[in-house]
Scaffold this active site. Structure first.
Site, PDB file in Angstrom:
ATOM      1  N   ASP A  11      37.226  38.035  31.707  1.00  0.00           N
ATOM      2  CA  ASP A  11      36.627  39.191  32.699  1.00  0.00           C
ATOM      3  C   ASP A  11      35.374  39.271  31.844  1.00  0.00           C
ATOM      4  OD1 ASP A  11      38.937  39.499  34.092  1.00  0.00           O
ATOM      5  OD2 ASP A  11      39.911  40.941  32.710  1.00  0.00           O
ATOM      6  N   ASP A 134      44.340  42.675  43.767  1.00  0.00           N
ATOM      7  CA  ASP A 134      44.821  43.767  42.827  1.00  0.00           C
ATOM      8  C   ASP A 134      45.501  44.930  43.732  1.00  0.00           C
ATOM      9  OD1 ASP A 134      42.876  42.253  41.154  1.00  0.00           O
ATOM     10  OD2 ASP A 134      41.434  43.685  41.561  1.00  0.00           O
TER      11      ASP A 134
END
Length: 273
Positions: A11, A134
């Protein structure tokens, strides 16, 4: 039997260094974990099956993905590299693939323009198009009879809502229905992240992972919550996922990819050497 894939996730946020790997809890309270290129090299050497590089603030900040970091990462690793974050057009997909990525991950842009999934699959092939989903548990089942209601381990009932812009915005979209739609549009894989588990070390969100694995034909990459090798095992055995993605346990040196694979082999979960 098909082997299960172990995928470290980078990330990345843009900073004065040009790009830094970070990790938080439920997408918040980010702490720095290191240089993306150096971490990628480490995981390549440890025997990772693939790598995922997510520019986690690109969509929220309205900017493009970091091409230079992708190029430097791709030059150092010899395993498949998936790149996501701020990819909103066919031209951008082409640019990311030319920079060295093997696949692109589309999240917010797919929700806003589902035809991008179809166009990408038609032009570059389904194997290049990963749709990242998500999601977050929504307990309001009484007012959402059209949603896919899932029973949790404790007997409570929820539906899973798609969230975008790095978890900052709810969409009202049902995760199971959305996953089926992008499969029909031509997506080659689903990267499923449960916000409720992200960074918690509590293990994958097994109910939604298992539901998508059972309902879809394309591979499901489970993401969010891995605290150790046993959670990877649960994701594959109970969650029926095709691949497991983790970040914190690898970035901060708690386990190596080889540690995880040794545990899985010991427990009869097939993994690549």
């Amino acid at each position: 039997m098909l082997t299960k894939r172990i995928i470290p996730c980078l990330d990345v946020t843009l900073d004065e260094a040009g790009g830094t790997v970070v990790k938080g809890v439920e997408f918040l309270d980010l702490r720095k974990a290191g240089d993306p290129v150096e971490l990628a090299k480490r995981y390549n050497e440890q025997g990772a099956d693939e790598l995922v590089f997510l520019d986690i603030t690109a969509s929220h900040e309205g900017r493009d993905t970091m091409i230079d970091v992708i190029q430097r990462t791709a030059n150092e690793v010899f395993i498949p590299l998936t790149v996501g974050g701020g990819i909103g057009s066919v031209e951008r997909i082409r640019e990311i693939l030319r920079a060295g990525a093997d696949k692109v991950s589309i999240n917010t842009a797919a929700v806003k323009n589902p035809e991008l999934v179809r166009e990408g699959a038609q032009i570059f092939g389904s194997q290049c198009i990963v749709v990242a989903i998500d999601c977050k548990r929504n307990t309001d089942v009484e007012n959402n009879p059209d949603k896919t209601i899932i029973e949790l381990e404790d007997g409570s009932r929820v539906w899973y809502e798609v969230v975008i812009y790095g978890g900052r915005k709810r969409t009202g979209i049902d995760t199971v229905q959305w996953a089926k739609k992008v499969e029909e549009l031509g997506a080659g894989e689903i990267l499923l992240t449960s916000m409720d588990r992200d960074g918690t070390y509590d293990g994958f969100d097994l109910p939604i992972t298992r539901k998508l694995s059972e309902e879809l034909e394309i591979p499901i990459i489970a993401s969010g919550g891995v605290g150790g090798p046993e959670h990877m095992q649960e994701g594959f055995v109970k969650g029926k996922a095709d691949a497991g993605l983790a970040a914190s346990i690898f970035h901060f040196g708690e386990y190596t990819v080889d540690d995880v694979k040794k545990h899985l082999r010991k427990n009869n979960v097939p993994v690549r050497p």
